[in-house]
Write an enzyme that holds these catalytic residues in place. Structure first.
Site, mmCIF file in Angstrom:
data_model
loop_
_atom_site.group_PDB
_atom_site.id
_atom_site.type_symbol
_atom_site.label_atom_id
_atom_site.label_comp_id
_atom_site.label_asym_id
_atom_site.label_seq_id
_atom_site.Cartn_x
_atom_site.Cartn_y
_atom_site.Cartn_z
ATOM 1 C CB SER A 109 40.158 39.143 37.733
ATOM 2 O OG SER A 109 38.969 39.628 38.292
ATOM 3 C CG ASP A 124 37.906 35.976 39.051
ATOM 4 O OD1 ASP A 124 39.136 35.903 39.254
ATOM 5 O OD2 ASP A 124 37.333 37.029 38.750
#
Length: 787
Positions: free
Chosen positions: A424, A608
């Site tokens: 991320s 993600d």
């Protein structure tokens, strides 16, 4: 409602004072409240903006805008956006209150009849109070639209947002929307030119017009009060100014004499002009959300987008009428909610043929390129493997800042770093460091390098940008219409987000590394073994499997892990796209669609990386296995010392938490708790999986007699909030910079130890404090890891 009085011919003797009489205030207050409540379609969007601005990320957005001066950059844009919001909200309220609805049409016609003959005091019942509130409510709506978001933030944080910079400019800038309420009402009522207060009075005197000094006196008192509020250094000046403005408007209207017809009929030219300005602002955001989002800031983007949608609603209202406009609004909402909003196709670039190699093959060549350095090293040769947790821009700033400071203290650090595993926001941080390493490997002159080769300044220049504004601008002005119309005319918010990464790097480094293909970072003899491997972790949204995007393959796919590059087929992505594939923050960024070349109609959905492993530890452990296997094959395993650099960004308290959390107190779980409880439990399970992956990696490093440097923790600050999002306020950046400076000054900090381990080969290296005492030699532990 008595309409006969409307037909009664005027009588000069019946003219009276139009001010509300002393008695009858209860019906006046009721009429004011009901009229204000009828403006809910206008107040609701601004209330939503206020609630969003009052979140942690919203407060940071306002604080970031406050860093600009009053007459430059985002500060000027914020002042213009707030002032326009005030005027536009007043016009929208006028339009709503005098719209051609059946009941409103009858009320307005009756009010117009009495006002035309200046006989409102003789009007029956609530007609008189309705006329009074129709004139007052739009000004109140305008003040609420301009001040409530900032006043709410100020009230919650007990500190002025200082949206326009210094305190002196704060008072002057707040007077702009205040003055716009008074002057706009006056211009709307008396056909006068909308200008400054003194110029308005001058025009009135030159034209021999009677000057009603009530507005001038009230506005002058508010100006002096604003100065006094700042001089008194009150804790909540914006809230005090807002309350004073409301009271001033009510007082000015109560003192007002004369109620001409124009008081209840808005200027059509002004309505259409402001509606056109609002729609043009939305179009400009949609055409270039990246530039506007980074230039104007998140707060301004939200305000402009809100005004654009409000302008669209007014356009429908004026063209279709209330009933058809209501049906159109409902239909648009249904189309948006059911449209393709949650996923977007990944951007690709023309592929450049690159032979695929495994991580072990790369490690073999990487170690061979350092044979001389390994031989000259006093002791074992340190090889760094970095893991960076997810956490949005907070993680990116913290990760890039740590790596850049180690590099500034030890120029050989990036050459001794084998792999950087990011998740991320941590992926953005390690990507910035890798791009700096590529610049350094190219040997460009200092004037062409990022911040003249000063690594920490370069990283800060890149990551201090507002990355939330471009994504939010594209979401509100592009993705919502795309979802409703099922079209793909403009780039989605993911593409705008990626472009913001590219623009931030280009503006700081004057280079295009983030625009180039991902594999270009390792192309060329100089870069090939100088730039550390990037292991960018993502998640397969359909299976929950961890996917890794890297310039090498980590091995055969397993049910727990797969390489993303083979799934892309012959296509290639930019470095910015590769970073965002790992950072598809829920809600802000859509999941990435990767069509399957060999199976038309099928696709992979990329989410993600924090869903599967928010530490990057599992991928780092596979890189460690490849490194040790290559060292074993070359017969230099005893000369290699793996060093794990573990960077976490969740703020931790100064004292260490207990290994086993204490039980929580018994509590009742309501309906909301029952709905949100499973989501919270799943998030805690994700955190537990992340901790297990990190511990497995660190255990593998210790088993190989390596060093574990895990002291790179972000400490909790009672005066600062480190938000989880895509932009940081200056206060948060300064607090993190202070913690990094403290690490640099401490003799035994993890930062200083990492820099000492990365010293040139002819210098003695410090002992590593993290060797596992249970391991009986490097050979045995490494053999177990390789297997």
């Amino acid at each position: 409602m008595n309409t006969e009085a409307a037909r009664t011919p005027p009588s000069p003797a019946l003219k009276s004072d139009p001010r509300p009489p002393p008695r009858g205030w209860p019906p006046a207050a009721w009429s004011l409240a009901t009229t204000l409540a009828s403006c809910w379609p206008i107040l609701l969007p601004y209330a939503l903006l206020a609630l969003l601005a009052d979140t942690e990320q919203g407060r940071d957005a306002v604080a970031a805008t406050a860093a600009a001066s009053a007459f430059g950059g985002a500060g000027l844009h914020a002042a213009l956006a707030q002032s326009f919001s005030v005027v536009f909200a007043m016009l929208a309220a006028h339009t709503l209150l005098t719209s051609p609805r059946r009941g409103a049409r009858r009320t307005t016609a009756t009010i117009r009849s009495f006002a035309k003959h200046d006989l409102l005091d003789t009007a029956p019942g609530m007609v008189r109070w309705k006329a009074y509130t129709i004139r007052v409510v739009p000004g109140l709506v305008g003040l609420m639209a301009g001040f409530v978001p900032l006043a709410l933030i100020e009230w919650q944080t007990a500190a002025a947002p200082k949206l326009y910079g210094e305190q002196a400019w704060l008072g002057l800038a707040q007077l702009v929307p205040i003055a716009s309420v008074f002057l706009f009402h006056r211009w709307l009522i008396e056909y006068r030119f909308l200008s400054g207060q003194s110029l308005l009075i001058l025009f009135a005197l030159l034209l021999r017009k009677r000057v009603d000094w009530s507005y001038e006196i009230i506005l002058s008192v508010l100006a002096l009060a604003s100065v006094g509020i700042l001089l008194l250094d009150l804790s909540q000046p914006i809230l005090v100014m807002f309350i004073a403005s409301v009271l001033g408007l009510l007082a000015a209207e109560a003192l007002r004499r004369g109620q001409p017809l124009k008081a209840y009929v808005p200027s059509h030219a002004a309505i259409w002009a402001c509606t056109a300005i609002a729609l043009c602002g939305g179009v400009l955001l949609a055409l270039d959300p990246g530039w506007w989002g980074m230039t104007a800031g998140t707060y301004v983007v939200a305000a402009v987008s809100l005004n654009a949608w409000l302008g669209f609603a007014i356009l429908l209202w004026r063209l279709l009428g209330a009933t058809l406009a209501g049906f159109a609004a409902i239909l648009t909402t249904i189309l948006v909610l059911t449209g393709p909003f949650g996923a977007a196709t990944v951007r690709f670039v023309p592929p450049e043929p690159t032979p695929a190699i495994s991580a072990r093959e790369h490690a073999l060549e990487w170690l061979r390129a350092r044979t001389d350095d390994i031989a000259r090293t006093r002791g074992r040769y340190p090889v760094f493997i970095v893991t960076a947790d997810g956490g949005g821009i907070r993680s990116a700033w913290w990760t890039a800042g740590i790596l850049a400071r180690i590099q500034a203290m030890s120029p050989e650090f990036y050459r001794r770093s084998f792999a950087l595993s990011g998740v991320s926001g941590g992926s953005l941080g390690v990507a910035v460091f890798a791009a700096q390493a590529a610049q350094a490997a190219d040997g460009l002159p200092d004037r062409e390098r990022c911040a003249a080769g000063v690594w920490p300044d370069c990283a800060e220049d890149v990551l201090r940008q507002d990355f939330l504004g471009p994504a939010l601008a594209a979401m509100l002005t592009v993705d919502l219409p795309r979802s409703a119309t099922r079209t793909r005319l403009l780039p989605d918010r993911a593409a705008s987000h990626e472009v913001s990464f590219e623009e931030a790097w280009r503006s700081a480094a004057h280079a295009g590394h983030f625009e180039e293909p991902f594999g270009a970072l390792w192309r060329g003899e100089r870069r090939r073994f100088a730039v550390p491997l990037l292991l960018l972790n993502t998640t397969d949204a359909d299976t929950g499997r961890r996917l890794v995007l890297a310039p090498v393959t980590l091995g055969d796919d397993t049910p727990e892990r797969g390489d993303l590059a083979p799934l892309l087929g012959e296509r290639e992505v930019r470095l910015s796209t590769a970073v965002l594939l790992s950072a598809r923050f829920p809600g802000i960024s859509p999941a990435g669609r990767v069509p399957v070349e060999r199976a038309p109609g099928h696709e992979y959905l990329i989410a993600d990386g924090g869903y599967a492993d928010n530490s990057g530890g599992a991928s780092a452990q596979e890189a460690l296995r490849a490194l040790l296997g290559a060292a074993t094959e070359l017969g230099i395993l005893q000369r290699i010392q793996p060093v794990a650099v573990v960077i976490t960004n969740d703020p931790v308290p100064p004292e260490s938490p207990p290994p086993i959390p204490p039980p929580v107190r018994s509590r009742d779980i309501g309906v909301i708790g029952a709905l949100a409880g499973p989501v919270a439990t799943l998030d805690r399970l994700r955190q537990a999986n992340t901790q297990r992956a990190r511990e497995a990696f660190l255990s593998a490093v210790r088993s190989a007699d390596g060093c574990v440097l895990d002291g790179f923790k972000l400490r909790r600050d009672e005066t600062t909030t480190f938000v989880l999002g895509w932009m940081l306020a200056p206060q948060a950046r300064n607090a993190m910079a202070a913690q990094l400076a403290q690490m640099e000054s401490e003799e035994r900090s993890a930062l200083r130890l990492a820099a000492a381990l990365a010293q040139p080969a002819d210098r003695p290296l410090p002992p590593c404090p993290s060797v596992d005492p249970s391991a009986s030699g490097n050979q045995r532990g490494a053999a177990a890891i390789v297997q």
